[in-house]
Write a protein that holds these residues in place. Structure first.
Motif, PDB file in Angstrom:
ATOM      1  N   UNK A 127      36.324  79.485  41.773  1.00  0.00           N
ATOM      2  CA  UNK A 127      34.881  79.316  41.911  1.00  0.00           C
ATOM      3  C   UNK A 127      34.233  78.754  40.651  1.00  0.00           C
ATOM      4  N   UNK A 128      35.030  78.228  39.729  1.00  0.00           N
ATOM      5  CA  UNK A 128      34.487  77.572  38.539  1.00  0.00           C
ATOM      6  C   UNK A 128      34.908  76.112  38.562  1.00  0.00           C
ATOM      7  N   UNK A 129      33.959  75.225  38.361  1.00  0.00           N
ATOM      8  CA  UNK A 129      34.243  73.784  38.366  1.00  0.00           C
ATOM      9  C   UNK A 129      33.910  73.194  37.008  1.00  0.00           C
ATOM     10  N   UNK A 130      34.576  72.128  36.678  1.00  0.00           N
ATOM     11  CA  UNK A 130      34.304  71.433  35.421  1.00  0.00           C
ATOM     12  C   UNK A 130      33.507  70.169  35.648  1.00  0.00           C
ATOM     13  N   UNK A 131      33.294  69.449  34.555  1.00  0.00           N
ATOM     14  CA  UNK A 131      32.599  68.172  34.629  1.00  0.00           C
ATOM     15  C   UNK A 131      33.588  67.075  35.020  1.00  0.00           C
ATOM     16  N   UNK A 132      33.064  65.948  35.543  1.00  0.00           N
ATOM     17  CA  UNK A 132      33.976  64.880  36.000  1.00  0.00           C
ATOM     18  C   UNK A 132      34.915  64.343  34.929  1.00  0.00           C
ATOM     19  N   UNK A 133      34.558  64.515  33.650  1.00  0.00           N
ATOM     20  CA  UNK A 133      35.436  64.030  32.580  1.00  0.00           C
ATOM     21  C   UNK A 133      36.433  65.094  32.127  1.00  0.00           C
ATOM     22  N   UNK A 134      36.685  66.098  32.984  1.00  0.00           N
ATOM     23  CA  UNK A 134      37.680  67.153  32.734  1.00  0.00           C
ATOM     24  C   UNK A 134      37.329  68.025  31.533  1.00  0.00           C
TER      25      UNK A 134
END
Length: 595
Positions: A127-134
């Motif tokens: 349930x935790x996501x990062x930014x598109x640049x990893x």
């Protein structure tokens, strides 16, 4: 206690992990920023960087091409956007930013004190996501709204996992923690729901009452108080208050193209200069930019209709009416050139090389870029264009191809980010019946002239003629606070009758100090010779062979983003190419409103 509740309590560590993790982010950010205002400023710089041009020349030369429709965002829109982004990052399993392993975060190390908590949230619960640049950006500050959105996303994820979860034992402490978190952030979640509902209602109202989904209005209004001094010339003129208004409807159909439909009205007239013999001098010297396009009595006309559209890597330009060469080609005169608007130089001469004033009207142009990548010249371009002065007239010796026209070719080189050089050629055809060389598309028999002396402008009335003009322009920016630009142009006019030939010259040099005294201000100084021609016979025999120098200084003071005041002085020596004529001095106070 129901089986569903037991499954929920088994997953309560995810909630505790979120609490620890986001608290760690806030604590780490507090150590970096000394105050909440600093944090906000740094966050704004990180999350919403302002797009910068690689070179000042590309920024200032073709604003008409770059005026695309851009959606304007309010502060509330930004809040809604952030809430949706944070919420979706947690619950959208198909998101490109969703991660399945903590090792996918490039800025998270096993030595970080919150590594275990983050690893658990990512790999056990997802349930935790990062930014598109990893990246995870664990040291960035977050607001309570962002935390509430993240918590809500994790709770949604919990609900998704309940159906497949198994439960063994939970403690009363886990249940109390879960209840406390829900109560703690209930106010924030309720506020967010209210804001979202309000924004949705306002958006629906705007969509129902908007003028157009594809068009925006850009306007400019100029008020100018101006006078001219100098013996006979001063006696023949009075102090005047003049105006000009332009309303530009900019329409984009694809997001990359733009159609300009500009309405204009004005009452500005140029001064009449009088020689030492008491007779009016045949000259356009000292003409000011806001005096172009005037309808004399503030009647409204469509003075410009043009369409810009990319064709592959090239930029195409099509003009239905009112087209001029500087619409589509770089003039290499930053801070002085403003497309005859109210934020550049005062005079038509200082704003751009006279070579761009030859012809105009309807036609097309194409700009081909080259020199990208590792080339020494970057970015550079080749531009070709054709404008016909009387393209709408189906009469004899008129129309798009047989009437007056001007065809332009220009190579423009940008050497790094500091130097830009342009080499320009313009071939013009001017039919029998008179007219002027620098007529800005006035056409056959027109009295319109916008720069230079009568000797350099006046074409034969008995026969047609052709002109070949050559120009060099350059702009150099040694620092962000200094810009130097200049031009030289030579014009060879060949008449189709006897004694109709003549040559004209012009040159100028300008120094601009941007942000002088205040950001947005410009101090400009320009000097040169307006277009002149020597030894012409006929009506010009014995009128003078002196060089008509032009000196100009102005200071644009920016009162706000939409209002500027520009006081300036223009000093003209040897008006009409005759040193016997008294010098003329024009003083102007120009106020420009943009919206």
């Amino acid at each position: 206690m129901s089986h569903l509740l037991w499954k929920t309590l088994v997953l309560s560590p995810v909630v505790l992990g979120v609490t620890v993790l986001v608290s760690a982010k806030a604590m780490a950010a507090a150590e970096v920023a000394s105050s909440s205002e600093d944090i906000k400023a740094k966050t704004a710089q990180t999350e919403a960087p302002i797009a910068a041009h690689a070179s000042i020349f590309s920024q200032t030369e073709q604003p008409k091409v770059n005026q695309q429709l851009v959606a304007q965002k309010t502060d509330e829109n930004k809040v809604l956007e952030e809430v949706n982004r944070y919420s979706n990052e947690g619950k959208n399993q198909n998101s490109v930013s969703q991660v399945t392993s903590v090792s996918q975060f490039s800025d998270v190390q096993p030595t970080d004190w919150a590594f275990q908590a983050l690893q658990s949230l990512v790999e056990r619960y997802g349930c935790i996501a990062g930014y598109p640049n990893s990246t995870y950006r664990g040291n960035r500050a977050l607001t309570r709204y962002e935390f509430a959105a993240g918590l809500n996303a994790c709770l949604d994820r919990v609900n998704e996992l309940i159906a497949t979860a198994t439960a063994d034992l939970v403690t009363k402490q886990d249940l109390a923690t879960l209840q406390r978190l829900q109560e703690e952030f209930s106010a924030e979640l309720a506020t967010l729901r209210g804001r979202v509902d309000s924004l949705e209602a306002r958006t629906a109202e705007l969509e129902a009452n908007q003028f157009s989904t594809t068009t925006k209005l850009v306007g400019e209004a100029i008020f100018a108080v101006t006078d001219i001094f100098g013996n006979n010339t001063g006696d023949a003129n009075n102090t005047v208050f003049q105006d000009r208004v332009r309303l530009d409807l900019q329409t984009s159909f694809t997001g990359k193209d733009v159609l300009h439909t500009r309405l204009a009205a004005g009452n500005a007239l140029a001064f009449t200069q009088v020689g030492d013999n008491g007779v009016a001098i045949d000259t356009a010297e000292g003409t000011q930019t806001f005096q172009l396009g005037s309808t004399s009595n503030n009647s409204v006309i469509i003075d410009w209709l043009a369409y810009y559209v990319p064709i592959g890597p090239a930029q195409a330009y099509f003009a239905g009416t009112g087209g001029i060469h500087s619409d589509y080609v770089a003039t290499n005169n930053p801070y002085f050139e403003d497309f005859d608007g109210g934020n550049g130089a005062l005079s038509t001469f200082a704003s751009e090389s006279p070579i761009y004033r030859i012809g105009g009207g309807a036609g097309a142009a194409l700009t081909l870029p080259f020199g990208k990548g590792g080339s020494f010249f970057k970015p550079s371009s080749l531009t070709i264009g054709y404008l016909a002065s009387n393209a709408n007239n189906p009469g004899a010796n008129q129309g798009l191809l047989e009437g007056n026209y001007a065809a332009l070719g220009q190579l423009n080189f940008s050497v790094g980010d500091r130097l830009s050089i342009g080499a320009t050629y313009v071939h013009g055809y001017h039919g029998a019946g008179g007219g002027n060389l620098f007529d800005l598309g006035g056409g056959l028999g027109s009295t319109n002239r916008v720069v230079g002396t009568g000797q350099a402008n006046t074409l034969t009335t008995l026969n047609g003629s052709s002109s070949n003009s050559y120009g060099i322009s350059a702009a150099f920016r040694p620092s962000d606070k200094l810009s130097v630009s200049g031009f030289v142009s030579y014009h060879d006019v060949t008449g189709f009758g006897a004694d109709d030939d003549y040559q004209a010259w012009s040159y100028g040099l300008g120094v601009a100090l941007p942000d002088f005294g205040k950001k947005g201000n410009v101090l400009g100084i320009f000097a040169g010779a307006e277009p002149y021609a020597f030894n012409r016979g006929g009506v010009f025999a014995g009128t003078g062979n002196d060089i008509p120098y032009h000196f100009e200084g102005f200071y644009k003071y920016r009162l706000s983003d939409n209002i500027s005041i520009t006081p300036g002085v223009i000093w003209l020596t040897s008006p009409g190419q005759n040193s016997n004529n008294d010098d003329a001095i024009i003083g102007t106070l120009r106020t420009t409103f943009t919206f």
